[in-house]
Structure formats: structure tokens, C-alpha cells
Design a protein around this motif. Structure first.
Motif, PDB file in Angstrom:
ATOM      1  N   TYR B 157     -22.345  -1.160 -19.822  1.00 35.74           N
ATOM      2  CA  TYR B 157     -21.521  -0.643 -20.927  1.00 35.74           C
ATOM      3  C   TYR B 157     -20.296  -1.528 -21.150  1.00 35.74           C
ATOM      4  O   TYR B 157     -19.845  -2.231 -20.252  1.00 35.74           O
ATOM      5  CB  TYR B 157     -21.090   0.809 -20.628  1.00 35.74           C
ATOM      6  N   LYS B 159     -16.923  -1.948 -21.004  1.00 31.55           N
ATOM      7  CA  LYS B 159     -15.846  -1.180 -20.368  1.00 31.55           C
ATOM      8  C   LYS B 159     -14.525  -1.279 -21.133  1.00 31.55           C
ATOM      9  O   LYS B 159     -13.731  -0.355 -21.108  1.00 31.55           O
ATOM     10  CB  LYS B 159     -15.679  -1.569 -18.904  1.00 31.55           C
ATOM     11  N   LYS B 163     -12.825   2.127 -22.252  1.00 32.32           N
ATOM     12  CA  LYS B 163     -11.488   2.379 -21.725  1.00 32.32           C
ATOM     13  C   LYS B 163     -10.512   2.729 -22.849  1.00 32.32           C
ATOM     14  O   LYS B 163      -9.673   3.611 -22.715  1.00 32.32           O
ATOM     15  CB  LYS B 163     -10.997   1.130 -20.979  1.00 32.32           C
ATOM     16  N   THR B 168     -13.226   5.878 -18.142  1.00 33.50           N
ATOM     17  CA  THR B 168     -13.121   4.854 -17.108  1.00 33.50           C
ATOM     18  C   THR B 168     -14.399   4.797 -16.267  1.00 33.50           C
ATOM     19  O   THR B 168     -15.276   5.646 -16.394  1.00 33.50           O
ATOM     20  CB  THR B 168     -11.953   5.169 -16.162  1.00 33.50           C
ATOM     21  N   ALA B 169     -14.459   3.784 -15.431  1.00 31.06           N
ATOM     22  CA  ALA B 169     -15.627   3.602 -14.570  1.00 31.06           C
ATOM     23  C   ALA B 169     -15.836   4.824 -13.685  1.00 31.06           C
ATOM     24  O   ALA B 169     -16.964   5.242 -13.430  1.00 31.06           O
ATOM     25  CB  ALA B 169     -15.438   2.355 -13.710  1.00 31.06           C
ATOM     26  N   TRP B 291     -17.906  -6.405 -19.943  1.00 32.19           N
ATOM     27  CA  TRP B 291     -18.986  -5.486 -19.567  1.00 32.19           C
ATOM     28  C   TRP B 291     -18.789  -4.934 -18.165  1.00 32.19           C
ATOM     29  O   TRP B 291     -18.227  -5.585 -17.292  1.00 32.19           O
ATOM     30  CB  TRP B 291     -20.339  -6.212 -19.619  1.00 32.19           C
ATOM     31  N   GLY B 292     -19.284  -3.722 -17.949  1.00 33.31           N
ATOM     32  CA  GLY B 292     -19.305  -3.138 -16.617  1.00 33.31           C
ATOM     33  C   GLY B 292     -20.637  -2.461 -16.387  1.00 33.31           C
ATOM     34  O   GLY B 292     -21.422  -2.291 -17.326  1.00 33.31           O
ATOM     35  N   TYR B 374     -18.773  -9.586 -14.552  1.00 28.82           N
ATOM     36  CA  TYR B 374     -18.471  -8.160 -14.671  1.00 28.82           C
ATOM     37  C   TYR B 374     -17.173  -7.796 -13.950  1.00 28.82           C
ATOM     38  O   TYR B 374     -16.647  -6.708 -14.115  1.00 28.82           O
ATOM     39  CB  TYR B 374     -19.578  -7.320 -14.057  1.00 28.82           C
ATOM     40  N   GLN B 376     -17.090  -7.147 -10.863  1.00 28.11           N
ATOM     41  CA  GLN B 376     -17.582  -5.962 -10.172  1.00 28.11           C
ATOM     42  C   GLN B 376     -18.642  -6.434  -9.165  1.00 28.11           C
ATOM     43  O   GLN B 376     -19.285  -7.464  -9.387  1.00 28.11           O
ATOM     44  CB  GLN B 376     -18.241  -5.056 -11.228  1.00 28.11           C
TER      45      GLN B 376
END
Lengths: 291, 437
Positions: B157, B159, B163, B168-169, B291-292, B374, B376
Motif C-alpha cells: 500500500y 503508506k 498516512k 498508519t502501519a 510504499w509499505g 520500502y 521496512q
């Protein structure tokens, strides 16, 4: 005299021998052995004799009927329109007063030399949601939102019919054009002197003269439309909602996509062949009524 | 005229039957041995993924087995699934490649249809692989496949935009679809963009339904292989997609390219896909950092529903070519590299982003590094969730069911038919189409 004949005969046999061998190996043998397939159910490499089981199954198979229905719809809608266009184009392009006749003939025949797959992909691109057709219609303010050409069941069928018309009209036109060369100008001149209008000339001279050609093109178009595969496969992939899946596509799926069952696929092929046979006989009977 | 018509009928008949019956397919690979060296032919389909993975494996294997007398040939085949099915149908063992990649969804169909063509790989230690792979590569209690990559799913998604509208994540982690829909509506109303996207029209897209089903440990079939579309999981999956559609949260694109375009230009903000889809997200370099990934929402009110699921993935199979030397060499090669060589897996994870299911290799630190695109620990997420994917048996008639679904789901999603009517239509179509087989 007899000896010479025998010798020519023998040489003649040599000439056609090779093609007979090829024909036997690649046509007659597969056709004969397909009879065996029809009566068995093959799941991959295991085969069981089922008698008429494949035909019973086919009778209850709703997907078979719906894809057969789609094929028929293409046949009923597309072939008459195409043949009518082809005749009209042939008559226009046969007119002595038309300038650049060769050029126009070439232009209309040109689609026939393009490959089925590549023209299908081009049509898919043209008619996609953000394709050239929608962009054009939007730019001239004919539509405000893109037409769902490929994502609406009815529209998808229309696109395929348009594609078929584009590809095959010129092909059939050539036959009519050839047929028209055999109609003597004198007949038209005589008709003109007798006061027949252009439409009367077309109805009473051109059409009867072209009858054998109409028969030929109708039979051939019937055969090829019932075997329609490339266009729906590439333009819509049978969708949306299976609304453009033809019988040939279903046969392909049963053989290569689903759990492979060549027996069932062969049974369906025979049904289609039988339908084509019946349709062809009917067309010939109708066309030869007065003979 | 009479003669002409007769000839025409004859021609028609021959043409009709011939064109319908002669299925064309040719392959020209050989696995024959010529004077001493044995050739092992390997088929794969993705020149950016499984082909370079195989080439890496061959290179590493050859370095360690210099005098084995075996030559490996990795071939990229187009139109892959059809080609594999055609070469198996033809049944000419000499034309078989030795090793083929088969997509997990289609494996049982091929093994059950062509039992004689496949060799078992008894030496594979299945406990080395993610648990869900076991039922994929086994048939009638025997191991046929070497498990390879996973399609462990994730919610990819945007992010930055989520946000902006207050999601949020943390909000997205381990939630149900009902919760997700509430959050997605916030983003949708604020941004005016579509949230989820499918690479086919919504009614024709099997990916979404597949992933929802497997997240609850369900499939189109029950364990005995019978059609099972009356399950709570199936009903809830369809209801979820319909709700997304009714709320304007999901868009069906005409194909994958159209969807990618919408993802790149920001018209579509999220997608639920297998881990392999990460490569497509990353292909748009300018969106780095935007992206996240998060867990896939779970179905509400379904027993056994999880936040882990799968889309795609494949395994390696050895075909019985009749040439024992090549057959054994193929098995040995797979066993050595894919069930025993962790440094090979580390290499392909790094170079091809191959999210493999081999557990011993997951200790490698490459799995726990932060992905700079990412920002992440993406691989760590894949690793953790891969082992939570509910195991299901994909059965042999998935293609048939998916074709029936695309003929019926469109009407349900648009509200033309009720859920129960849709399901009974699917059941009757399946019965009539699959018949006695």
C-alpha cells in the motif's frame, strides 16, 4: 493408344503419390484414429472406453452449450453482414468509372494478409479503456466516459464482430470480384436499354450471376466462423463472464488448460463437424433449388 | 455444379475435422545422452526469476561436481503451462525435459493425469520446507516435487497517502476485513482514489478469491477433492469482494499492465499479491519510500481465518525420460541444491528476490535486512508469514472452477444474482462440465 495412356497414368500416380502419402499420414490417419478417441474418456495418459458417454456428458454440459451459442451468434450476425459488404464492395470496385481501382482493391484486400494474432492484439489495444478509439471519441466530444468495449459482454461481442468484418470482408470480396469478371457487359447494356435501374440490375443480373460464389463464400464463412478461435482468444480471452468463449476455445481448454481429456474434446469436435455438415448441405440445397 | 458441391462438402468435412482435431504443439528438447556426458534439460518460464535462479544453481553445482559428466541445460519456454501439458500429452518420453517448474495450483492436475511421466523424489526432506508446501508437492502419500518459492501474500500500500488520511502501519497490522474497509473508506473519501486493484475484471479475477480462501484454510475443494463452494469461507470471501466493490474500494483492470500503470501513477493505492509482486512495485523507482507492506486482512466470522495467505508459488518436478542416468542426475542435482544448500538460497534471495520456502536458509541474515525501497524489513515479514500460511489441497480441477467463476461472479457482484443462487449455479455448472471425471 492404350499403352500411352497407361504410361501417363503411371507417371501421374507418381506425381500425386507423395501428396497422397502425406495426406494419408497427416489427415486420414488422425481422422480415423480420432473415431477411437470419441468413444473413450482420456484423463491424461489413462484411457477408458465409455461408449457414447462423452456425448451424454456433452449434452448436459452447460458450458458446451453456451460456447456453442456464442459461436452461432457470431455466425448469424457476422456472416450475412460481411457477405453483403463484400458484394457491394466488389460491385463498386468493378465499376469502370472508378479511379485508382487497383489501389482500392489492394487496400480492401490488405487486412487478409495480416496475421490473425497480430491484428487481434491491435484491435485489443485500439478498443481498450484508454485506447485510441475511446480517446478519439472523447476528443470529438461524442462520449464523456470511456466506452467499456472489452469489459461489457455485449460490447465485447461487437468488437469481435467488427474485427472479423475488418479482417475477412476483403477476402470474400476477391471471390465476388472474380465472379463479376464472368458477367458480360452486354447483359448490363441490354438491361439499361430496356430501362432497368441500377438496383434492378443488381438484383436481377448481378446477384443471380454470383450465386455459386455466394454459396461458396457462405459455406466457407460458416465453417471458419464455427471454428472461431484466434480473435476471441486474443481480444477478450473469452470474457467478460465467458460471453465470448467460442466452441473452439472450449475444445482447446478441455485439451490443454483443464484436466486434459482428448476424448471429450474429440467428441465435441465431431459435433461441430456434424453441425457444419448439416449447415453446408442446407445451404447447398437452398442455393440449388432451381437447378 | 453437382461435382463442385460434392467436392465442397468433402472439403468442408475434412477441413472442419482436421483443424479441430489436430492440436499443434511441438517441442524439440532432448535429454539423450551422447557418448559419456549426460544432458539434463531444465524448463522454466520467467527470464527474470526462475531461469536465473536455475542458472545460479547449475553454476554452483558444477563448481562442486566437476567430473560428474552431467551437462545442464536451462531453457526458457514461452506459453509455459500449455507447453508442459502438450509435451506430457504427446507422451514421448524422449522429448521430455528432465526438470520442470510447475505452478503449485496446477501440479496435482498434471501429476494425476500423467502419473507415469513423473518420478517421485523420495529423498526430499519436507520438514525442511514451509508446512503448506507439503500437500502441494505430495500425491497419494508420495513426494513428487521439490518445493521452491512461495507466493506468501502481503498488502502492498501507498503508506504516504494512507498516512495523509490518518492510517498508519500499526492500524493495518493483523486486522479483519471489516476493520480494513473502515480504514480504506477514510483514505478513499479523502483521496478519491481506488484502494485495491485486481489485474482482471473483478468478476473474472481468481487471485483475490484464491487468496481470501486460503487465508481461512479453505479452497474450492474439500480434502477429498469434492467441490466445496458452500463453505462459510467461500461465501464470506465473495461477500467481502462484493462489499469492497459496492463501496468503490476495489477496481478491476483489464489486465495486469493496466493495473500496474494505475499503481505507478497513483490512481490505485494498494494491492494484495504474492511476495513476487514486490518486483513490480519496485520497478517504479521514483516511488521509492512511498510504499509499505502490511498483513492481509482476515475474514470475519470464519473459523480458522488468518492474516496469512498465498498467491502463486512453484515447485520443481523430475520427469521420467527413460534415461536412468539423466533421471538420477536430475534428482541428485535438485536434492543437493534445493534441499541442502543455504548459501545458494542466500544468493538468489539477494539477486532475484527469490522468497524460497527452505527453512534452514532462513537463518541467513539477508532475510532480516531492511529493504531500502520500502524502508521496512520486507523479507522478514515474508519469512514470518510464510510459515503461517494455512495448508490447503489445490485439487485437480481448479482451472475448471475458475472458468466457471468468471462466468458467474460478475452477476453476483453487480447484484443481478443472489449469493445462494450464484453458488448453486456454480455447483451445477461444475457438475455438468467436469462430469464423471
Amino acid at each position: 493408344m492404350n499403352g500411352v495412356n497407361e504410361k501417363t497414368n503411371r507417371i501421374g500416380w507418381w506425381f500425386i503419390g507423395l501428396s497422397i502419402v502425406g495426406f494419408a499420414a497427416f489427415m486420414i490417419y488422425p481422422i480415423v484414429s480420432s473415431v477411437k478417441l470419441v468413444f473413450s474418456s482420456l484423463s491424461g495418459d489413462s484411457s477408458t472406453f465409455v461408449g457414447f458417454g462423452n456425448f451424454v456428458r456433452l449434452f448436459h454440459d452447460t458450458t458446451f452449450w453456451s460456447s456453442l451459442g456464442n459461436s452461432f451468434l457470431f455466425l448469424i450476425v457476422e456472416v450475412p453482414i460481411m457477405l453483403l459488404f463484400a458484394i457491394i464492395l466488389a460491385v463498386v470496385l468493378n465499376s469502370k468509372t472508378l479511379k485508382l481501382r487497383g489501389f482500392w482493391r489492394l487496400l480492401i484486400f490488405l487486412p487478409c494478409v495480416t496475421s490473425l494474432v497480430s491484428y487481434s492484439i491491435l484491435f485489443k489495444m485500439l478498443f481498450s479503456a484508454d485506447g485510441l478509439i475511446n480517446k478519439f471519441l472523447e476528443n470529438i466530444h461524442l462520449i464523456s466516459a470511456p466506452i467499456p468495449w472489452l469489459t461489457d459482454p455485449t460490447m465485447a461481442k461487437i468488437v469481435i464482430i467488427l474485427a472479423l468484418l475488418w479482417r475477412w470482408t476483403g477476402y470474400n470480396m476477391i471471390f465476388f470480384l472474380a465472379g463479376l469478371q464472368n458477367v458480360s457487359d452486354e447483359i448490363y447494356e441490354a438491361a439499361e436499354i430496356d430501362g432497368a435501374s441500377k438496383i434492378q440490375q443488381f438484383m436481377h443480373i448481378t446477384l443471380p450471376a454470383l450465386r455459386p460464389i455466394i454459396l461458396f463464400t457462405a459455406v466457407q464463412s460458416t465453417i471458419s466462423t464455427l471454428q472461431l478461435f484466434d480473435e476471441p482468444m486474443n481480444i477478450t480471452n473469452g470474457g467478460p463472464n465467458n460471453s465470448s468463449t467460442t466452441i473452439a476455445m472450449y475444445i482447446y481448454n478441455v485439451s490443454f488448460k483443464y484436466v486434459p481429456n482428448f476424448g471429450y474434446a474429440a467428441a465435441m469436435s465431431y459435433v461441430v463437424m456434424f453441425i457444419i455438415l448439416v449447415l453446408s448441405v442446407i445451404q447447398m440445397k437452398v442455393a440449388n433449388k432451381d437447378d | 455444379m453437382k461435382k463442385f458441391t460434392k467436392a465442397l462438402v468433402g472439403m468442408g468435412v475434412v477441413m472442419a475435422s482436421a483443424t479441430l482435431l489436430t492440436a499443434c504443439g511441438n517441442s524439440n528438447s532432448s535429454s539423450s545422452s551422447n557418448s559419456g556426458t549426460t544432458t539434463v534439460t531444465i524448463w522454466a518460464d520467467d527470464p527474470n526469476f526462475n531461469v536465473p535462479v536455475m542458472k545460479t544453481a547449475v553454476k554452483m553445482y558444477n563448481a562442486e561436481h566437476k567430473s560428474s559428466g552431467v551437462k545442464f541445460k536451462v531453457q526458457t519456454e514461452g506459453d509455459y503451462n500449455t507447453k508442459v501439458q502438450t509435451v506430457l500429452s504427446a507422451g514421448n518420453k524422449k522429448n521430455y525435459p528432465n526438470i520442470i517448474k510447475i505452478e503449485d495450483y496446477g501440479a496435482k492436475k498434471l501429476i494425476s493425469s500423467y502419473q507415469d511421466a513423473f518420478l517421485t523424489q523420495d529423498s526430499v526432506n519436507l520438514s525442511n520446507f514451509s508446512a503448506y508446501k507439503k500437500s502441494v508437492v505430495s500425491y497419494k502419500g508420495k513426494t513428487y516435487g521439490m518445493p521452491f518459492d512461495s507466493g506468501v501474500s502481503a498488502l502492498f500500500y501507498r503508506k504516504d497517502i494512507f498516512k495523509k488520511y490518518g492510517v498508519t502501519a500499526k492500524d493495518l497490522d493483523n486486522i479483519t476485513w471489516d476493520q480494513f474497509i473502515k480504514l480504506a473508506e477514510k483514505v478513499h473519501k479523502g483521496s478519491g482514489k481506488s484502494i485495491l486493484g485486481t489485474g482482471a475484471l473483478i468478476g473474472e479475477d481468481p487471485d483475490m478469491v484464491r487468496q481470501l480462501l486460503q487465508s481461512a484454510g479453505a479452497w474450492y475443494f474439500d480434502d477429498s477433492g469434492k467441490l466445496d463452494v458452500n463453505s462459510t469461507a467461500f461465501k464470506e470471501s465473495l461477500k467481502t469482494v462484493k462489499k469492497l466493490k459496492d463501496d468503490g474500494l476495489i477496481t478491476g483492470y483489464s489486465d495486469f499492465n493496466a493495473r500496474n500503470k494505475a499503481l505507478y501513477n497513483g490512481n490505485n493505492l494498494a494491492v494484495i499479491e504474492g511476495s513476487w509482486f514486490s518486483a513490480s512495485i519496485k520497478a517504479d523507482k521514483k516511488s521509492s519510500g512511498k510504499w509499505g507492506i502490511a498483513t492481509v486482512p482476515r475474514l470475519s466470522g470464519v473459523k480458522g481465518a488468518t492474516n496469512s495467505t498465498n498467491e502463486g508459488g512453484s515447485s520443481w518436478y523430475v520427469l521420467n525420460t527413460g534415461n536412468t542416468k539423466a533421471d538420477n542426475a536430475a534428482k541428485k542435482f535438485l536434492k543437493t541444491m534445493f534441499d541442502g544448500n543455504s548459501s545458494f538460497y542466500a544468493k538468489v534471495l539477494k539477486n532475484q528476490a527469490a522468497v524460497a520456502t527452505y527453512k534452514p536458509a532462513m537463518k541467513n541474515k539477508e532475510w532480516d535486512t531492511t529493504d531500502t525501497f520500502y524502508n521496512q524489513k520486507v523479507n522478514q515479514y515474508f519469512k514470518k508469514n510464510m510459515n503461517k500460511i494455512p495448508a490447503v489441497s489445490y485439487g485437480i480441477h481448479s482451472s475448471e472452477v475458475e472458468n466457471i467463476l468468471s462466468g458467474n461472479l460478475g452477476n453476483y457482484y453487480s447484484g443481478k444474482t443472489s449469493l445462494n443462487a450464484t453458488i448453486s449455479k456454480i455447483e451445477s455448472s461444475y457438475k455438468s462440465q467436469v462430469g464423471s471425471n
